[in-house]
Write a protein that holds these residues in place. Structure first.
Motif, short mmCIF file in Angstrom:
data_model
loop_
_atom_site.label_atom_id
_atom_site.label_comp_id
_atom_site.label_asym_id
_atom_site.label_seq_id
_atom_site.Cartn_x
_atom_site.Cartn_y
_atom_site.Cartn_z
N LEU A 25 35.52 -32.86 11.14
CA LEU A 25 36.89 -32.58 11.58
C LEU A 25 37.86 -33.63 11.04
O LEU A 25 38.98 -33.30 10.67
N VAL A 26 37.44 -34.88 10.97
CA VAL A 26 38.26 -35.94 10.39
C VAL A 26 38.46 -35.67 8.90
O VAL A 26 39.57 -35.76 8.38
N LEU A 27 37.38 -35.31 8.23
CA LEU A 27 37.44 -35.03 6.80
C LEU A 27 38.46 -33.93 6.49
O LEU A 27 39.16 -33.98 5.49
N HIS A 28 38.56 -32.95 7.37
CA HIS A 28 39.47 -31.82 7.14
C HIS A 28 40.83 -31.99 7.82
O HIS A 28 41.64 -31.07 7.81
N GLY A 29 41.07 -33.17 8.39
CA GLY A 29 42.38 -33.47 8.96
C GLY A 29 42.68 -32.84 10.30
O GLY A 29 43.84 -32.80 10.72
N LEU A 30 41.66 -32.37 11.02
CA LEU A 30 41.89 -31.77 12.33
C LEU A 30 41.80 -32.77 13.47
O LEU A 30 42.30 -32.51 14.56
N ILE A 31 41.13 -33.88 13.22
CA ILE A 31 41.07 -35.01 14.16
C ILE A 31 41.37 -36.25 13.34
O ILE A 31 40.93 -36.36 12.19
N GLU A 32 42.13 -37.17 13.92
CA GLU A 32 42.45 -38.42 13.23
C GLU A 32 41.58 -39.55 13.75
O GLU A 32 41.33 -39.65 14.95
N ARG A 33 41.16 -40.40 12.85
CA ARG A 33 40.50 -41.65 13.24
C ARG A 33 41.62 -42.63 13.55
O ARG A 33 42.45 -42.91 12.69
N ARG A 34 41.68 -43.12 14.76
CA ARG A 34 42.75 -44.03 15.17
C ARG A 34 42.21 -45.45 15.17
O ARG A 34 41.60 -45.87 14.21
N ASP A 35 42.42 -46.19 16.23
CA ASP A 35 41.87 -47.54 16.32
C ASP A 35 40.37 -47.47 16.12
O ASP A 35 39.77 -46.42 16.31
N PRO A 36 39.75 -48.61 15.75
CA PRO A 36 38.31 -48.58 15.55
C PRO A 36 37.59 -47.95 16.75
O PRO A 36 37.81 -48.35 17.89
N GLY A 37 36.82 -46.92 16.47
CA GLY A 37 36.06 -46.25 17.52
C GLY A 37 36.85 -45.23 18.33
O GLY A 37 36.34 -44.69 19.28
N CYS A 38 38.11 -44.99 17.95
CA CYS A 38 38.95 -44.05 18.69
C CYS A 38 39.38 -42.90 17.79
O CYS A 38 39.61 -43.08 16.61
N PHE A 39 39.51 -41.74 18.40
CA PHE A 39 39.92 -40.54 17.67
C PHE A 39 41.04 -39.86 18.44
O PHE A 39 41.13 -40.00 19.66
#
Length: 80
Positions: free
Chosen positions: A51-65
């Motif tokens: 989902l991160v790879l496809h831009g549907l979820i963002e990786r935020r702070d380390p360990g946070c989405f």
């Protein structure tokens, strides 16, 4: 077609992950996300990576989405 021990399809598991985010909880850790989506941590890790790879979820702070759907206008996923 289900391909998990629980009988859930991949789409069902992805929808549960995306639905875990809401306006009151827009970011969370991977373990929190897995818990809210009722998924094993390893499954959540694999699906969230896609989902991160496809831009549907963002990786935020380390360990946070965080869910991007609200920003992109797909807030209908929240709260189901």
């Amino acid at each position: 077609m289900a391909n998990s021990r629980s009988g859930d399809s991949v789409i069902s598991r992805v929808v549960r992950l995306m639905s875990a985010f809401d306006r009151d909880l827009p970011t969370m850790t991977l373990s929190g996300l897995a818990r809210r989506a009722r998924l094993p941590l390893t499954t959540a890790h694999r699906l969230v990576g896609d989902l991160v790879l496809h831009g549907l979820i963002e990786r935020r702070d380390p360990g946070c989405f965080g869910g991007c759907c609200f920003r992109n206008g797909y807030s209908s996923l929240a709260g189901r």
